[in-house]
Design an enzyme around this catalytic site. Structure first.
Site, PDB file in Angstrom:
ATOM      1  N   LYS A  54       0.795  -1.118  -0.061  1.00  0.00           N
ATOM      2  CA  LYS A  54       0.002   0.133  -0.011  1.00  0.00           C
ATOM      3  C   LYS A  54       0.788   1.213  -0.042  1.00  0.00           C
ATOM      4  CE  LYS A  54      -0.691   0.188   4.953  1.00  0.00           C
ATOM      5  NZ  LYS A  54      -0.042   1.360   5.400  1.00  0.00           N
ATOM      6  N   ASP A  55       2.213   1.177   0.243  1.00  0.00           N
ATOM      7  CA  ASP A  55       2.912   2.230   0.411  1.00  0.00           C
ATOM      8  C   ASP A  55       3.840   2.593  -0.766  1.00  0.00           C
ATOM      9  OD1 ASP A  55       2.565   2.710   3.162  1.00  0.00           O
ATOM     10  OD2 ASP A  55       4.211   1.430   3.752  1.00  0.00           O
TER      11      ASP A  55
ATOM     12  N   ARG B 267      -8.203   8.494   4.351  1.00  0.00           N
ATOM     13  CA  ARG B 267      -9.433   7.370   3.982  1.00  0.00           C
ATOM     14  C   ARG B 267     -10.043   6.787   5.154  1.00  0.00           C
ATOM     15  NH1 ARG B 267      -8.990   2.239   4.852  1.00  0.00           N
ATOM     16  NH2 ARG B 267      -6.797   2.193   5.601  1.00  0.00           N
ATOM     17  N   ARG B 268      -9.553   6.503   6.295  1.00  0.00           N
ATOM     18  CA  ARG B 268     -10.178   5.903   7.510  1.00  0.00           C
ATOM     19  C   ARG B 268     -11.059   6.937   7.994  1.00  0.00           C
ATOM     20  NH1 ARG B 268      -4.651   2.991   9.635  1.00  0.00           N
ATOM     21  NH2 ARG B 268      -4.998   0.776   8.827  1.00  0.00           N
TER      22      ARG B 268
ATOM     23  N   ARG C  86       0.440   9.930  14.337  1.00  0.00           N
ATOM     24  CA  ARG C  86       1.360   9.353  13.583  1.00  0.00           C
ATOM     25  C   ARG C  86       2.251   8.292  14.621  1.00  0.00           C
ATOM     26  NH1 ARG C  86       4.705  10.877   9.600  1.00  0.00           N
ATOM     27  NH2 ARG C  86       5.647   8.990   9.935  1.00  0.00           N
TER      28      ARG C  86
ATOM     29  N   ARG D 214       0.720   4.349  18.935  1.00  0.00           N
ATOM     30  CA  ARG D 214      -0.738   4.461  18.688  1.00  0.00           C
ATOM     31  C   ARG D 214      -1.550   3.739  19.639  1.00  0.00           C
ATOM     32  NH1 ARG D 214      -1.659   5.134  12.228  1.00  0.00           N
ATOM     33  NH2 ARG D 214       0.574   5.934  11.921  1.00  0.00           N
TER      34      ARG D 214
ATOM     35  N   CYS E 101      -1.134   7.764  -2.130  1.00  0.00           N
ATOM     36  CA  CYS E 101      -1.352   6.775  -1.116  1.00  0.00           C
ATOM     37  C   CYS E 101      -1.996   7.319   0.254  1.00  0.00           C
ATOM     38  CB  CYS E 101      -0.370   5.902  -0.783  1.00  0.00           C
ATOM     39  SG  CYS E 101       1.254   6.484  -0.154  1.00  0.00           S
TER      40      CYS E 101
END
Length: 319
Positions: free
Chosen positions: A81-82, A129-130, A151, A157, A244
């Site tokens: 995805k990166d 996106r989330r 981040r 997190r 992305c």
């Protein structure tokens, strides 16, 4: 005579090291050669700015690709995805192994599910996106949440939840699986609620195009169905001209009749981060047998989404 070790370039994070270690084991099996991990620091690893501020696309990839071209490593492992959607001519995507669970997950206080979070719950995520999809779902179902940009690595997190600073954070199931922490998940988000990032859960194994023997050996690890799915997803992303870090979700999955795979369905979504406007569509076609067929599936859906106004919803456009 001892065979020369293959040098695998990897980011230094715990997750990157875990997934690169798994690939290294697989490469040892198929080649019979020793593999050593070469740790490389990327811009995305050292910057504390949010991904949309530092460019998003390629920030975790460029240093690894430079090491490949410079001959410092023989191959590299990326979270697919990166990867930017444009492939450099001097490099080849030698293998896309079988995909992990592509879903997003919630790690919340008091083992809460997403829909059980209290009014005003603060949910951390670094992905527009989330944010877009969580806020859209909350608006549609009368939930009161606040999405907070964050981040950091998995420890950082989840630490926001443990300290009480946040009520929940959103992470990728695949990453937690790979580092053995999936038991900390309090809720799996259905892809009907939040579509993952294009390529989420998949790995990309890359090497130089002129390394024919290595390309062939790494190709033993390729899963054609996973490659077809992520190619369609990334084709959608490219046709939308989105990086992305843009608020784009996509997932290609296989539709089967019993044990026989019949078709591939590609779903895509674009939305404003506050969840007020979204464009979500899907298309279904024969399972792509070639790269061009998978690309065509993505372009077809992107065209439909652009016709529905998707371009105006993306705050982060590719440069």
């Amino acid at each position: 005579m001892t065979q020369k070790s293959l040098r695998l370039g990897t980011r230094r994070s715990k997750l990157a090291m875990a997934q690169s270690g798994q690939v290294a084991d697989a490469v040892r099996r198929v080649t019979g050669r020793p593999v050593e991990l070469v740790e490389i620091t990327t811009h995305g690893d050292v910057s504390r700015e949010h991904l949309t501020q530092i460019g998003g696309t390629g920030v975790f990839v460029t240093a690894l690709r430079d090491a490949l071209v410079g001959g410092e490593v023989d191959f590299a492992v990326h979270s697919l995805k990166d990867l930017p959607t444009t492939q450099p001519e001097e490099l080849v995507l030698a293998a896309v192994p079988v995909r992990e669970d592509p879903r997003d997950v919630i790690v919340a206080r008091d083992a809460l599910k997403f829909t059980d979070l209290p009014r005003g719950a603060r949910i951390g995520t670094g992905a527009p996106r989330r944010m877009a999809q969580l806020n859209a779902y909350a608006r549609a179902h009368g939930l009161d949440i606040e999405t907070v940009p964050i981040r950091g690595n998995v420890d950082t997190r989840i630490g926001f939840v443990r300290s009480g600073e946040l009520d929940a954070v959103v992470l990728a199931a695949a990453g937690l699986n790979r580092i053995g922490r999936i038991d900390e998940v309090t809720d799996f988000l259905s892809v009907d609620t939040v579509l993952p990032a294009p390529g989420q859960g998949a790995l990309a194994i890359e090497c130089t195009a002129d390394s024919a023997d290595l390309v062939a050996a790494l190709g033993e690890l390729d899963d054609p169905l996973t490659r077809a799915a992520v190619t369609a997803e990334r084709s959608l992303l490219a046709a939308l001209e989105a990086g992305c870090s843009a608020p784009v979700g996509a997932l290609a999955d296989l539709l089967a009749d019993g044990q026989i795979v019949k078709e591939m369905r590609l779903r895509g979504v674009v939305g404003t981060t506050d969840g007020t406007r979204t464009v979500q569509l899907s298309t279904t076609g024969p399972v792509p047998r070639t790269h061009d067929q998978a690309m065509a599936l993505g372009r077809e859906l992107a065209t439909e989404m652009l016709n529905q106004g998707a371009a105006g919803l993306m705050g982060e456009r590719a440069q």
